[in-house]
Design an enzyme around this catalytic site. Structure first.
Site, short mmCIF file in Angstrom:
data_model
loop_
_atom_site.label_atom_id
_atom_site.label_comp_id
_atom_site.label_asym_id
_atom_site.label_seq_id
_atom_site.Cartn_x
_atom_site.Cartn_y
_atom_site.Cartn_z
N SER A 275 -30.09 -0.71 19.89
CA SER A 275 -28.65 -0.43 20.00
C SER A 275 -28.11 -0.89 21.35
CB SER A 275 -28.37 1.07 19.81
OG SER A 275 -29.12 1.83 20.72
N ASN B 18 -31.92 12.45 22.41
CA ASN B 18 -31.02 13.06 21.43
C ASN B 18 -29.89 13.85 22.09
OD1 ASN B 18 -32.91 11.96 19.79
ND2 ASN B 18 -33.71 13.87 18.96
N THR C 125 15.73 4.37 1.15
CA THR C 125 14.68 5.03 0.39
C THR C 125 14.33 4.05 -0.72
OG1 THR C 125 16.22 6.12 -1.12
CG2 THR C 125 15.59 7.35 0.85
N HIS C 126 13.07 3.98 -1.06
CA HIS C 126 12.58 2.99 -2.04
C HIS C 126 12.94 1.56 -1.61
CE1 HIS C 126 12.16 6.52 -4.73
NE2 HIS C 126 13.31 6.86 -4.21
N SER D 38 3.66 -21.92 13.65
CA SER D 38 2.81 -22.36 12.54
C SER D 38 2.21 -23.70 12.91
CB SER D 38 3.67 -22.49 11.29
OG SER D 38 3.04 -23.35 10.37
N ASN E 85 6.53 -16.63 13.65
CA ASN E 85 5.85 -15.64 12.81
C ASN E 85 5.56 -14.34 13.56
OD1 ASN E 85 5.78 -17.38 10.62
ND2 ASN E 85 3.84 -18.29 11.27
N GLU F 170 1.94 -8.09 12.05
CA GLU F 170 1.06 -8.17 10.88
C GLU F 170 -0.33 -7.66 11.20
OE1 GLU F 170 2.74 -11.94 8.38
OE2 GLU F 170 1.90 -12.36 10.34
N LYS G 63 -21.71 4.50 16.81
CA LYS G 63 -21.11 3.91 18.01
C LYS G 63 -20.22 2.70 17.75
CE LYS G 63 -24.85 5.72 20.44
NZ LYS G 63 -25.30 6.13 19.11
#
Ligand code: ARG
Length: 472
Positions: free
Chosen positions: A23, A110, A155-156, A277, A285, A290, A325
């Site tokens: 690890s 531990n 709404t919606h 782009s 963009n 995003e 981890k």
């Protein structure tokens, strides 16, 4: 070198075993916490008479040297260093000789790894909370600056009623306030020191877990050694907090994506926070927004993964726990960067409040105002709703302006037409917590207070809360 060569002799480990079980490649970032943990443990050993004052000094000096070597990149990790704990102990023993070989007295990896990871988590939770606060401050500044600017509320994703832009921005701000609250309350539950639990059952040696807990800045020591080494609730909780925070950032990101589209045109991204782009020269963009949206999937995955790892584990420590981890580190990293990026994006974006107002001013957006006006004149709400609904349908079907139909209707008339005036609807959102200028002014004050309260709480994280912390 393995830490168990007594039982296994010097037989070489299969390299496939090492590659699969190591690890170090990811837990080396726990080095500062591992060093802190070892320093406290060594002092505890001296207090218990298990290490001489000279031996203690030698080990502490060796730990300082290890710290320097790691900091300046001269620390040489060896093939047999399975994890950061092994690497540090190996080097301390090389440097401090016989005294170094006493470092692990009364301790197991531990309880050590559980202690290291709690130290890391406590610090990281507070850091993320600071990042959230910075984004909230941006939202607050933008909300103050937005003044009376209004936009369609949805709404919606259909136009519902106009709301102040400030109100919309603060809606995200309050969600983030709950995140800070959650992060800090998770920090409190993580604030328990497992050191002294040993491998699973405590020790025959005269260790003092209360003292060492205080030494490490924890509020309390563990109550049960089995629980101490097997408990990863704090990891799961932190991952949940980060997944939900990530979900909030995702929703904010989604709106930035929508708002910056040509169809909405509510927001223009600063060039520094937009991307182009490779093929389409005209493109600008919203990649940051995003990705803020996309990262949420990964964060939710980390939470689900760790819960699945934990669910079948018998007490106490099992090597499966090493799987805690990477998701935890990644979640903190991703959320930290997303917060910074979104704070910059929101601070520099330009709102097109004219486009917002134009879109919000469609007469139908005031339909609810017509209903409420009728209610104030004594009409039952359900009847008023039906009446206005029929007018809107008529207006749409026959292409007659709604204002004309309102003016001509016996129950409404010219007095009601004024309700359709551009910009007037939002002014009538007067109830507490509502979207109009009155309640939003109050809300801005309350949000400002909430942020200074958060800043106060963040300032106190890491200082004494009672208990053994800070004891001599
Ligand atoms: N690398 C291990 C982990 O992250 C440290 C504890 C190993 N303990 C053991 N008994 N093998 O969980």
């Amino acid at each position: 070198m393995t830490l168990w060569r007594g039982r296994f002799g010097e037989a070489q480990q299969a390299s496939a075993l090492r590659a699969f079980t190591e690890s170090l490649s990811f837990d080396r970032r726990l080095a500062p916490d591992d060093l802190a943990c070892s320093r406290a443990h060594v002092r505890g050993l001296q207090r218990a008479g298990l290490l001489s004052p000279e031996g203690t000094e030698q080990v502490l000096a060796a730990l300082d040297q290890v710290e320097r070597e790691i900091a300046d990149g001269t620390f040489v990790f060896e093939a047999g260093d399975e994890d950061i704990h092994t690497a540090v102990e190996r080097r301390v023993t090389e440097v401090a000789g016989e005294a170094g070989a006493r470092l692990h007295t009364g301790r197991s990896r531990n309880d050590q790894v559980a202690t290291d990871l709690r130290l890391f988590t406590k610090r990281s939770l507070a850091e993320v909370a600071r990042g959230v606060l910075a984004l909230q401050e941006v939202l607050l500044a933008r909300a103050r600056e937005a003044g009376g600017a209004y936009m369609p509320g949805y709404t919606h994703l259909q136009h519902a009623q106009p709301v102040l832009l400030a109100h919309h921005l603060l809606a995200h701000g309050w969600a983030l306030a709950r995140d800070v609250d959650r992060l800090l309350s998770t920090e409190q539950r993580a604030d328990v020191c497992p050191l002294g639990a040993g491998a699973l059952a405590g020790s025959s040696l005269p260790l003092d877990p209360d003292w060492v807990a205080g030494e490490l800045g924890f509020s309390a020591r563990f109550e049960n050694s089995l629980d101490a080494v097997s408990d990863r609730d704090f990891v799961a909780e932190a991952l949940f907090d980060l997944a939900l925070l990530g979900t909030h950032l995702s929703r904010l990101g989604e709106e930035v994506v929508l708002w910056s589209s040509e169809e909405f045109g509510f927001l223009h991204l600063d060039d520094a926070y937009a991307t182009g782009s490779s093929m389409l020269p005209q493109k600008k963009n919203p990649d940051i927004a995003e990705l803020a949206r996309g990262k949420a999937g990964r964060l939710i995955g980390h939470l689900a993964g760790v819960l699945a790892t934990l669910k079948g584990l018998p007490l106490a420590y099992d090597r499966d726990l090493q799987e805690d981890k990477e998701p935890l580190f990644d979640a903190f990293d991703q959320v930290g960067r997303a917060l910074e990026a979104m704070a910059g994006l929101m601070a520099t974006a330009v709102f097109d409040t004219e486009a917002m107002a134009r879109t919000a001013d469609s007469p139908a957006a005031a339909a609810t105002d017509l209903v409420e006006w009728l209610v104030e004149q004594g009409t039952a709400f359900r009847q008023a709703h039906e009446l206005v609904g029929a007018l809107v349908r008529d207006s749409v079907q026959r292409h007659v302006p709604l204002a004309e139909l309102v003016a001509a209707h016996p129950a409404l008339g010219s007095a009601a037409v004024s309700l359709l005036e551009p910009g007037s609807s939002v002014l009538r959102r007067t109830s507490p917590g509502g979207a109009g200028p009155g309640p939003v002014a109050e809300q801005l004050e309350r949000f400002t207070l909430a942020l200074s309260d958060e800043a106060g709480r963040l300032g106190r994280v890491g200082s004494p809360r009672g208990g053994p912390r800070g004891r001599a």
